[in-house]
Write an enzyme that holds these catalytic residues in place. Structure first.
Site, short mmCIF file in Angstrom:
data_model
loop_
_atom_site.label_atom_id
_atom_site.label_comp_id
_atom_site.label_asym_id
_atom_site.label_seq_id
_atom_site.Cartn_x
_atom_site.Cartn_y
_atom_site.Cartn_z
N TYR A 85 -9.27 5.51 7.67
CA TYR A 85 -9.22 6.08 9.20
C TYR A 85 -10.11 6.78 9.04
CZ TYR A 85 -4.69 3.40 10.23
OH TYR A 85 -4.17 2.06 10.34
N HIS A 138 0.48 -0.96 0.19
CA HIS A 138 0.15 -0.04 0.19
C HIS A 138 0.80 0.83 -0.02
CE1 HIS A 138 -3.89 -1.48 1.31
NE2 HIS A 138 -3.23 -2.39 0.36
N TYR A 182 3.84 6.26 10.26
CA TYR A 182 3.62 4.69 10.10
C TYR A 182 3.98 3.79 9.18
CZ TYR A 182 -1.20 2.92 8.62
OH TYR A 182 -2.56 1.41 8.58
N LYS A 238 0.93 -0.60 15.44
CA LYS A 238 2.72 -0.65 15.58
C LYS A 238 3.26 -2.14 16.17
CE LYS A 238 4.37 2.60 13.65
NZ LYS A 238 4.25 2.10 12.71
N PRO A 257 -4.41 -0.71 19.01
CA PRO A 257 -3.93 -0.79 17.92
C PRO A 257 -3.99 0.73 16.68
CG PRO A 257 -5.61 -1.44 18.60
CD PRO A 257 -5.25 -0.72 19.41
P1 RFL Z 1 1.57 -12.45 20.99
O1 RFL Z 1 1.39 -12.27 20.01
O2 RFL Z 1 0.72 -12.39 22.19
O3 RFL Z 1 2.61 -13.73 21.59
C1 RFL Z 1 2.45 -14.51 23.23
C2 RFL Z 1 2.70 -15.84 23.22
O4 RFL Z 1 2.78 -16.54 24.24
C3 RFL Z 1 1.96 -17.07 24.58
N1 RFL Z 1 2.03 -17.67 25.84
C4 RFL Z 1 3.12 -18.41 26.89
N2 RFL Z 1 3.10 -19.47 26.35
C5 RFL Z 1 3.82 -19.96 27.14
N3 RFL Z 1 3.64 -20.62 28.41
C6 RFL Z 1 3.21 -19.30 29.23
N4 RFL Z 1 3.22 -19.00 30.26
C7 RFL Z 1 2.64 -17.81 27.89
N5 RFL Z 1 1.72 -17.38 28.19
C8 RFL Z 1 1.22 -16.65 26.97
C9 RFL Z 1 0.84 -16.68 23.80
O5 RFL Z 1 0.20 -17.91 23.71
C10 RFL Z 1 1.47 -16.51 22.84
O6 RFL Z 1 1.32 -17.44 21.37
O7 RFL Z 1 2.37 -11.43 21.78
P2 RFL Z 1 4.20 -11.26 20.81
O8 RFL Z 1 4.72 -12.40 19.91
O9 RFL Z 1 4.81 -10.41 21.15
O10 RFL Z 1 3.88 -10.61 19.37
C11 RFL Z 1 2.70 -9.31 19.60
C12 RFL Z 1 1.40 -9.03 17.92
O11 RFL Z 1 1.29 -9.96 18.51
C13 RFL Z 1 0.77 -7.49 18.92
O12 RFL Z 1 1.87 -6.99 19.28
C14 RFL Z 1 0.46 -7.36 17.66
O13 RFL Z 1 -0.86 -8.16 17.30
C15 RFL Z 1 -0.92 -5.58 17.24
N6 RFL Z 1 -1.67 -5.33 16.75
C16 RFL Z 1 -0.77 -5.30 15.75
N7 RFL Z 1 0.24 -4.45 15.49
C17 RFL Z 1 0.62 -3.88 14.16
O14 RFL Z 1 1.30 -4.32 14.47
N8 RFL Z 1 0.00 -3.92 12.97
C18 RFL Z 1 -0.99 -3.86 13.26
O15 RFL Z 1 -2.50 -3.39 12.26
C19 RFL Z 1 -2.22 -4.74 14.28
N9 RFL Z 1 -3.12 -4.51 14.59
C20 RFL Z 1 -3.00 -5.71 16.83
C21 RFL Z 1 -3.76 -5.05 16.13
C22 RFL Z 1 -3.40 -6.66 17.94
C23 RFL Z 1 -5.57 -6.55 18.10
N10 RFL Z 1 -5.29 -7.20 19.32
C24 RFL Z 1 -6.18 -7.74 19.43
C25 RFL Z 1 -4.82 -6.78 20.44
C26 RFL Z 1 -5.05 -5.55 15.79
C27 RFL Z 1 -5.86 -5.69 17.36
C28 RFL Z 1 -7.06 -6.13 16.91
C1 PHB Z 2 -5.79 -4.75 10.76
O1 PHB Z 2 -6.05 -4.99 9.59
O2 PHB Z 2 -5.87 -5.71 11.86
C2 PHB Z 2 -5.42 -3.08 11.87
C3 PHB Z 2 -5.42 -2.06 10.46
C4 PHB Z 2 -4.80 -1.15 10.74
C5 PHB Z 2 -4.57 -0.57 11.99
C6 PHB Z 2 -4.70 -1.56 13.12
C7 PHB Z 2 -5.49 -2.99 12.31
O3 PHB Z 2 -4.04 0.26 12.88
#
Ligand code: RFL
Ligand code: PHB
Length: 394
Positions: free
Chosen positions: A204, A75, A388, A300, A296
């Site tokens: 957005y 994008h 961004y 980031k 989110p």
């Molecule tokens: P995770 O993905 O939470 O993985 C942690 C893992 O550890 C396991 N775990 C354990 N394993 C063994 N023993 C234990 N005691 C444990 N406790 C936990 C868990 O089961 C899991 O598998 O962390 P990690 O790897 O640091 O990754 C981080 C990302 O997942 C997170 O920052 C992003 O998803 C945030 N996020 C977004 N980030 C972006 O860069 N761009 C985005 O567009 C974006 N959109 C989002 C998001 C997060 C969202 N939610 C649900 C919070 C959109 C949403 C809706």
């Molecule tokens: C997504 O596609 O899940 C998404 C995209 C942009 C954001 C957050 C989540 O800022």
């Protein structure tokens, strides 16, 4: 797990843990990943969608870029909507050529798991870490439960990649760490729909009814979010109500049509910012969501997790190759500079785009003034675009 000692014991098989294992393996450093959930759960967990260029480059460099290059959507812009007007930010033009890629976290996780199970270091699903002991010794230990039995893995280093609700953070004595936190008075209702995206780029939308985000997973699947009050039950949001609300919040003068389709998943996520400092205590290190989370709105979280483990893998590789701990000693400070920039940007995007509770207020007027500024000043637009698209990793 056979061997009961490894060089780097990694707790958590999310993007941070899996990528760290991949990077260490390629540098010839022995490691093992313990993941509490099963493979299917980890691969289906709906989360991030936007990769900074630096993130995509790291995935390519470690051999996890093949499907990303085939299926990822590059994008060149994002759209801001407010007051029924649309304003596009041209990312490469504002950042000296940087772009973002839409490629879901679920797909990155699948790609990394496939690589690891095919000749990578050990990856144990259903292995829940219970505690980490020996933080101040030369050989910290992970105590974990797998298939009903308790085991101990001794390590040279333990890396907590266990997300925001993980246990590693608490292995650092309380007097040695400090957490900075902010909660927001709203959440996101996120849905996945079998409907082609209503725009080629992410939208957005700021509206008096609340924020809305129009994102996507593929040319056939939309990922959509609505600002909702904390404590919202997704069951109070039947599909028609979601589509009507998205349409109302995205309304714009001029042609735009929201394409509806079957909604296949619905969930509510609270908005929170949190940073724990430092990200290292002796031989215990924290990376990704285990150390910090962002709301989110700035996209980031995943990118920060990738940046942390890239810095960490380089530091451990340097130590392994030269015997110098210089980079490892700088790990926490190096990561925290990027983390705090992303914290500020995510806070800025969140507070600029979400509707405060109640009647339009002083804050609402400030938001509109800020959005006008972004729409009319190249400097203000470039500031947003640079954050961004993300800073290069080196
Ligand atoms: P995770 O993905 O939470 O993985 C942690 C893992 O550890 C396991 N775990 C354990 N394993 C063994 N023993 C234990 N005691 C444990 N406790 C936990 C868990 O089961 C899991 O598998 O962390 P990690 O790897 O640091 O990754 C981080 C990302 O997942 C997170 O920052 C992003 O998803 C945030 N996020 C977004 N980030 C972006 O860069 N761009 C985005 O567009 C974006 N959109 C989002 C998001 C997060 C969202 N939610 C649900 C919070 C959109 C949403 C809706
Ligand atoms: C997504 O596609 O899940 C998404 C995209 C942009 C954001 C957050 C989540 O800022």
């Amino acid at each position: 797990m056979g061997a009961h000692h490894t060089t780097v014991g990694i707790i958590g098989g999310g993007p941070a843990g899996l990528l760290l294992a991949r990077l260490l393996h390629r540098s010839g450093i022995d490691c093992a990943v313990l993941e509490s959930r099963d493979r299917g759960y980890v691969e289906q967990r709906q989360r991030a969608g936007i990769l900074e260029q630096g993130t995509a480059d790291v995935l390519r460099a470690c051999g996890a870029g093949e499907r990303l290059d085939r299926e990822g959507l590059v994008h060149d812009g994002i759209e801001l909507r407010y007051d029924r007007r649309a304003h596009r930010l041209d990312l490469p033009a504002l950042t000296g050529g940087r772009r973002v890629t839409v490629y879901a976290q679920t797909e990155i996780v699948k790609d990394l798991i496939a690589l690891q199970l095919d000749s990578g270091p050990p990856l144990l699903f259903g292995a829940r870490a219970l505690a980490v002991t020996g933080a101040d010794t030369a050989s910290p230990r992970i105590h974990y439960r797998h298939e009903g039995r308790e085991h101990t893995l001794s390590c040279d280093y333990v890396v907590g990649c266990d997300g925001f609700h993980g246990i590693t953070r608490s292995a650092v004595p309380e007097r040695e760490r400090r957490t900075y936190e902010r909660r927001y008075p709203y959440s996101w209702l996120g849905v996945l729909a079998d409907a082609p995206p209503s725009s080629d780029e992410l939208i957005y939308a700021h509206s008096a009814r609340g924020f809305a985000l129009f994102s996507m997973r593929s040319p056939a699947v939309s990922r959509l979010y609505l600002q909702v009050p904390n404590g919202t039950d997704p069951a109070d949001w039947p599909d028609d109500r979601i589509w009507d609300e998205l349409e109302a919040r995205g309304a714009v003068d001029g042609p735009w049509q929201l394409v509806r389709g079957p909604i296949t998943a619905k969930s509510v996520v609270p908005m929170r910012s949190s940073v724990t400092e430092p990200m290292r205590h002796g031989r215990i290190l924290l990376a990704g969501d285990a150390a910090h989370i962002v709301p989110p709105t700035g996209a980031k979280g995943l990118n920060l997790a990738v940046a942390d483990v890239t810095v960490l893998a380089r530091a451990l590789e340097h130590l392994h190759r030269t015997g110098s701990a210089e980079l490892l000693d700088a790990y926490s400070a190096t990561c925290l500079r990027r983390v705090w920039r992303a914290e500020h940007f995510s806070y800025f995007m969140t507070t600029t785009l979400h509707a405060p509770e109640g009647r339009p207020s002083f804050e609402t007027r400030l938001q509109r003034s800020q959005l006008d500024r972004i729409a009319t000043s190249r400097h203000a637009a470039a500031e947003l675009a640079e954050n961004y698209a993300g800073m290069p990793l080196r």
